[in-house]
Design a protein around this motif. Structure first.
Motif, short mmCIF file in Angstrom:
data_model
loop_
_atom_site.label_atom_id
_atom_site.label_comp_id
_atom_site.label_asym_id
_atom_site.label_seq_id
_atom_site.Cartn_x
_atom_site.Cartn_y
_atom_site.Cartn_z
N PRO A 69 0.81 -1.22 0.00
CA PRO A 69 0.00 0.00 0.00
C PRO A 69 0.84 1.28 0.00
CG PRO A 69 -0.91 -1.61 1.53
CD PRO A 69 0.40 -2.16 1.06
N GLN A 70 1.98 1.27 0.72
CA GLN A 70 2.85 2.44 0.77
C GLN A 70 4.30 2.06 0.48
OE1 GLN A 70 2.16 5.31 4.00
NE2 GLN A 70 0.38 4.12 4.60
N THR A 71 4.50 0.98 -0.25
CA THR A 71 5.84 0.49 -0.52
C THR A 71 6.06 0.30 -2.01
OG1 THR A 71 5.95 -0.66 1.62
CG2 THR A 71 7.48 -1.39 -0.09
N ALA A 72 7.20 0.77 -2.48
CA ALA A 72 7.62 0.54 -3.86
C ALA A 72 9.14 0.56 -3.89
CB ALA A 72 7.05 1.60 -4.79
N LEU A 73 9.74 -0.62 -3.72
CA LEU A 73 11.19 -0.76 -3.66
C LEU A 73 11.67 -1.65 -4.80
CD1 LEU A 73 11.83 -1.45 0.15
CD2 LEU A 73 12.45 0.62 -1.10
N ALA A 93 9.02 2.99 1.38
CA ALA A 93 8.62 1.82 2.16
C ALA A 93 7.82 2.27 3.37
CB ALA A 93 9.84 1.02 2.60
N ASP A 94 6.98 1.36 3.88
CA ASP A 94 6.28 1.65 5.12
C ASP A 94 6.93 0.91 6.28
OD1 ASP A 94 5.32 -0.98 5.26
OD2 ASP A 94 3.46 -0.49 4.23
N GLY A 95 6.53 1.27 7.49
CA GLY A 95 7.15 0.72 8.67
C GLY A 95 6.91 -0.76 8.88
N ALA A 108 4.33 2.60 12.30
CA ALA A 108 3.55 3.28 11.27
C ALA A 108 4.35 4.51 10.85
CB ALA A 108 2.18 3.65 11.79
N VAL A 109 5.27 4.32 9.94
CA VAL A 109 6.10 5.41 9.43
C VAL A 109 6.29 5.19 7.93
CG1 VAL A 109 7.34 5.78 11.60
CG2 VAL A 109 8.25 4.17 9.93
N ARG A 110 6.61 6.28 7.23
CA ARG A 110 6.94 6.18 5.81
C ARG A 110 8.42 6.51 5.66
NH1 ARG A 110 2.71 8.74 1.73
NH2 ARG A 110 4.00 7.42 0.39
N MET A 111 9.09 5.76 4.78
CA MET A 111 10.53 5.89 4.64
C MET A 111 10.92 6.04 3.18
SD MET A 111 11.67 2.86 7.31
CE MET A 111 10.66 1.64 6.47
N GLN A 112 12.02 6.76 2.96
CA GLN A 112 12.68 6.82 1.66
C GLN A 112 14.00 6.07 1.79
OE1 GLN A 112 11.50 7.96 -1.30
NE2 GLN A 112 9.57 8.22 -0.19
N VAL A 113 14.21 5.09 0.93
CA VAL A 113 15.34 4.18 1.05
C VAL A 113 16.29 4.35 -0.14
CG1 VAL A 113 16.02 1.75 1.19
CG2 VAL A 113 13.88 2.51 2.25
N ASP A 114 17.58 4.41 0.16
CA ASP A 114 18.62 4.48 -0.87
C ASP A 114 19.84 3.74 -0.35
OD1 ASP A 114 20.35 5.01 -2.91
OD2 ASP A 114 20.27 7.19 -2.76
N LEU A 115 19.88 2.43 -0.58
CA LEU A 115 20.95 1.58 -0.08
C LEU A 115 21.77 1.07 -1.26
CD1 LEU A 115 18.96 -0.50 2.57
CD2 LEU A 115 20.49 1.44 2.99
N ALA A 116 23.02 1.49 -1.32
CA ALA A 116 23.89 1.06 -2.40
C ALA A 116 24.29 -0.41 -2.23
CB ALA A 116 25.14 1.93 -2.47
N ARG A 117 24.49 -0.83 -0.97
CA ARG A 117 24.97 -2.20 -0.73
C ARG A 117 24.69 -2.61 0.70
NH1 ARG A 117 29.81 -4.18 1.43
NH2 ARG A 117 30.41 -6.27 0.68
N VAL A 118 24.18 -3.83 0.86
CA VAL A 118 24.02 -4.46 2.18
C VAL A 118 24.46 -5.90 2.04
CG1 VAL A 118 22.46 -5.10 4.04
CG2 VAL A 118 22.09 -2.95 2.80
N SER A 119 25.51 -6.29 2.75
CA SER A 119 26.07 -7.64 2.67
C SER A 119 26.06 -8.26 4.06
CB SER A 119 27.50 -7.59 2.12
OG SER A 119 28.06 -8.89 2.07
N ILE A 120 25.32 -9.36 4.23
CA ILE A 120 25.18 -10.02 5.53
C ILE A 120 25.56 -11.48 5.38
CG2 ILE A 120 23.62 -10.62 7.40
CD1 ILE A 120 24.14 -7.64 7.17
N GLY A 121 26.41 -11.98 6.29
CA GLY A 121 26.84 -13.37 6.27
C GLY A 121 28.06 -13.55 5.38
N GLY A 122 28.85 -14.56 5.67
CA GLY A 122 30.03 -14.81 4.86
C GLY A 122 31.10 -13.76 5.10
N GLY A 123 31.98 -13.58 4.14
CA GLY A 123 33.06 -12.61 4.27
C GLY A 123 32.64 -11.23 3.79
N ARG A 124 33.39 -10.22 4.21
CA ARG A 124 33.20 -8.84 3.79
C ARG A 124 31.78 -8.34 4.01
NH1 ARG A 124 35.54 -7.11 -1.80
NH2 ARG A 124 35.13 -5.11 -0.75
N GLN A 125 31.31 -8.48 5.24
CA GLN A 125 30.01 -7.94 5.57
C GLN A 125 30.09 -6.42 5.67
OE1 GLN A 125 27.45 -10.27 8.23
NE2 GLN A 125 29.25 -11.48 8.77
N GLY A 126 29.00 -5.75 5.38
CA GLY A 126 28.99 -4.31 5.45
C GLY A 126 27.77 -3.73 4.79
#
Length: 214
Positions: A69-73, A93-95, A108-126
């Motif tokens: 309803p309030q998300t488009a990523l 995105a919504d909360g 209940a919040v509205r957010m603007q997202v701009d994430l260039a990179r998210v790395s979780i698990g394994g090597g070189r997390q960040g």
């Protein structure tokens, strides 16, 4: 020609595998090639397999979209055993999506997202990017709703460490939270006294230090 035919057959077989084999989300439907699954907050994730990126990335790569309803990523994802990488994630995105990280409360919040990179698990997390939220509210399950000001989450990747900061928009010198994520997955967060007072679901009065591994 036999090798080509075998390759086409194997590719077709892989592309028609049920989605739940590679994407273990409840309610996943479709195939590895193109599928979708419901996620928190009335949102839905859809993916389309990216065969070339899968080969070069030695994993399962896909173009991903999350809508609601309030998300488009939109963004790109790469899955390997014990590791997930998101790149170029942008949009609104919504909360409700915050429940993916912390299911014990609803926002209940509205957010603007701009994430260039998210790395979780394994090597070189960040991670590297930013999220901006409008004023809203968050409610821990069983607790009262708390008014939340407009916030800015900034994550800056430096050699060996992703530096994390959360503060009211326009007040970077008065952070609610600071910390860092090391390439080895060690996460250290410090919730300030101001942060604990404004966001009591983060920490007890006076603030606290959180140390864990991802």
């Amino acid at each position: 020609m036999g090798a080509v035919g075998l390759g086409v057959y194997l590719l077709t077989l892989l592309a028609t595998m049920p989605a739940r084999i590679v994407v273990p989300l409840p309610g996943a439907t479709g195939t590895i090639w193109h599928g979708s699954a419901p996620i928190d907050g009335g949102n839905r994730m859809e993916w389309r397999w990216a065969p070339l990126r899968s080969l070069t990335g030695l994993g399962f790569a896909a173009d991903v979209a999350v809508t609601g309803p309030q998300t488009a990523l939109d963004g790109r994802a790469l899955l390997r055993p014990g590791h997930i990488l998101f790149e170029g994630v942008k949009g609104s995105a919504d909360g409700g999506l915050l429940a993916l990280a912390r299911p014990s409360f609803a926002c209940a919040v509205r957010m603007q997202v701009d994430l260039a990179r998210v790395s979780i698990g394994g090597g070189r997390q960040g991670a590297d990017g930013r999220i901006r939220s409008e004023p809203g509210s968050c409610q821990p399950f069983g607790g009262a709703a708390v008014a939340v000001p407009a916030l800015a989450l900034d994550i800056r990747q430096t050699p060996g460490l992703a530096v994390i900061g959360l503060a009211p928009i326009g007040e970077r010198r008065n952070p609610f939270l600071v910390g860092g994520l090391g390439e080895d997955g060690k996460l250290r967060l410090i919730v300030s006294a101001q942060g604990a007072a404004a966001l009591p679901f983060l920490a007890p009065p006076g603030g606290m230090t959180i140390e864990t591994e991802l």
